[in-house]
Structures are given as structure tokens and as C-alpha cells.
Design a protein around this motif. Structure first.
Motif, PDB file in Angstrom:
ATOM      1  N   LYS A  86       0.808  -1.218   0.000  1.00 49.58           N
ATOM      2  CA  LYS A  86       0.000   0.000   0.000  1.00 49.58           C
ATOM      3  C   LYS A  86       0.849   1.280   0.000  1.00 49.58           C
ATOM      4  CE  LYS A  86      -3.343   2.543   2.802  1.00 49.58           C
ATOM      5  NZ  LYS A  86      -4.172   2.528   4.008  1.00 49.58           N
ATOM      6  N   TRP A  87       1.844   1.336   0.858  1.00 55.34           N
ATOM      7  CA  TRP A  87       2.601   2.563   1.069  1.00 55.34           C
ATOM      8  C   TRP A  87       3.855   2.683   0.209  1.00 55.34           C
ATOM      9  CZ3 TRP A  87       1.436   6.761   4.126  1.00 55.34           C
ATOM     10  CH2 TRP A  87       0.325   6.627   4.941  1.00 55.34           C
ATOM     11  N   HIS A  88       4.434   1.549  -0.160  1.00 52.69           N
ATOM     12  CA  HIS A  88       5.729   1.582  -0.838  1.00 52.69           C
ATOM     13  C   HIS A  88       5.701   1.014  -2.254  1.00 52.69           C
ATOM     14  CE1 HIS A  88       7.723   2.702   2.931  1.00 52.69           C
ATOM     15  NE2 HIS A  88       6.864   1.879   3.494  1.00 52.69           N
ATOM     16  N   GLY A  89       4.581   0.429  -2.646  1.00 59.46           N
ATOM     17  CA  GLY A  89       4.469  -0.130  -3.988  1.00 59.46           C
ATOM     18  C   GLY A  89       5.257  -1.414  -4.183  1.00 59.46           C
ATOM     19  N   ILE A  90       5.556  -2.105  -3.092  1.00 59.24           N
ATOM     20  CA  ILE A  90       6.281  -3.379  -3.175  1.00 59.24           C
ATOM     21  C   ILE A  90       5.250  -4.494  -3.072  1.00 59.24           C
ATOM     22  CG2 ILE A  90       8.002  -4.878  -2.110  1.00 59.24           C
ATOM     23  CD1 ILE A  90       9.369  -2.327  -1.045  1.00 59.24           C
ATOM     24  N   ALA A  91       5.023  -5.166  -4.170  1.00 58.72           N
ATOM     25  CA  ALA A  91       3.976  -6.181  -4.239  1.00 58.72           C
ATOM     26  C   ALA A  91       4.237  -7.337  -3.284  1.00 58.72           C
ATOM     27  CB  ALA A  91       3.854  -6.712  -5.667  1.00 58.72           C
ATOM     28  N   ALA A  92       3.152  -7.869  -2.746  1.00 58.44           N
ATOM     29  CA  ALA A  92       3.218  -9.063  -1.906  1.00 58.44           C
ATOM     30  C   ALA A  92       3.333 -10.290  -2.812  1.00 58.44           C
ATOM     31  CB  ALA A  92       1.969  -9.148  -1.036  1.00 58.44           C
ATOM     32  N   GLY A  93       3.591 -11.456  -2.196  1.00 61.38           N
ATOM     33  CA  GLY A  93       3.569 -12.705  -2.942  1.00 61.38           C
ATOM     34  C   GLY A  93       4.884 -13.119  -3.567  1.00 61.38           C
ATOM     35  N   HIS A  94       5.952 -12.387  -3.291  1.00 57.96           N
ATOM     36  CA  HIS A  94       7.283 -12.784  -3.767  1.00 57.96           C
ATOM     37  C   HIS A  94       8.280 -12.495  -2.651  1.00 57.96           C
ATOM     38  CE1 HIS A  94       7.733  -8.440  -4.397  1.00 57.96           C
ATOM     39  NE2 HIS A  94       9.035  -8.663  -4.442  1.00 57.96           N
ATOM     40  N   ASN A  95       9.377 -13.228  -2.649  1.00 65.02           N
ATOM     41  CA  ASN A  95      10.435 -12.924  -1.691  1.00 65.02           C
ATOM     42  C   ASN A  95      10.979 -11.541  -2.005  1.00 65.02           C
ATOM     43  OD1 ASN A  95      10.319 -15.431  -0.386  1.00 65.02           O
ATOM     44  ND2 ASN A  95      11.767 -16.337  -1.822  1.00 65.02           N
TER      45      ASN A  95
END
Length: 122
Positions: A86-95
Motif C-alpha cells: 500500500k505505502w511503498h508499492g512493493i507487491a506481496a507474494g514474492h520474496n
């Protein structure tokens, strides 16, 4: 990943994020150990609690107190994968990549230094 000025400006506008500051005990711990040591703790926490692609207790893995890094993670929305997205644009679901982990560490470093400055002005 966000540019720091925009990120910290947005965080400052959040009532929830803005309430997190280091208390006397955490601030003293930070001063006693020093920023480099605290950042090594942060690197370890990020690697174990934030970097895996799937975290069984995601959203609840970061305590609200007990270490300056934990407080900083909530203050900077680096506490769980949902907040990172949400805040940093780093997608979930990957290392998290090494670059993403270093970004999180840099965000926390900046926040810790701001907290030291803030405490010095009180």
C-alpha cells in the motif's frame, strides 16, 4: 518503491503512522547500541519477518513495542507485506529482493535518524 520526500510527507499526514515515536527506553537503547547495531537488528528482522513471500501471520508479525525497529516499522509502514504494498508499492507474494530489503532498511534508517533529531529538540 517511493521517493523518500514523498513517502515521509505522506506518512506525516497519517494520524496512525504519526503517533509512533520512540519512548525514553527505546531511545536510550538506540543511543547505547548505536545506529549501525540497530540497523543490523533491522536487517535481521526484515530478512526473517518481512522478506518471505508468504508470512503465516502477515499483518501481525511486528510487535508494536520492545525494540526501536519495531516502532519504526509501524511508523514507516514497513511492518507487513500489506503495508509495504500500500505505502511503498512493493507487491506481496514474492520474496523481497536484496534491493527491496535495502530500501526498507534505508527507510528505517532515515526514520531512526529523524527520531534522534526530534528527541534532541525536546
Amino acid at each position: 518503491m517511493r521517493e523518500f520526500e514523498a513517502l515521509f510527507s505522506a506518512l506525516a499526514k497519517s494520524r496512525f503512522r504519526g503517533k509512533f515515536h520512540l519512548n525514553g527506553k527505546d531511545l536510550q537503547y538506540l543511543r547505547d547500541k548505536g545506529v549501525p547495531t540497530i540497523l543490523e537488528h533491522a536487517r535481521d528482522f526484515i530478512g526473517k519477518r518481512l522478506a518471505p513471500a508468504f508470512i503465516p501471520n502477515d499483518g501481525k508479525q511486528t510487535p508494536y513495542r520492545g525494540h526501536p525497529v519495531f516502532v519504526g516499522q509501524h511508523a514507516t509502514a514497513c511492518c507487513c507485506r500489506g503495508c509495504l504494498q500500500k505505502w511503498h508499492g512493493i507487491a506481496a507474494g514474492h520474496n523481497l529482493t536484496a534491493e527491496e530489503q535495502e530500501y526498507v532498511l534505508s527507510v528505517l534508517r532515515r526514520w531512526l535518524l529523524l527520531e534522534i533529531d526530534r528527541a534532541g529538540q525536546e
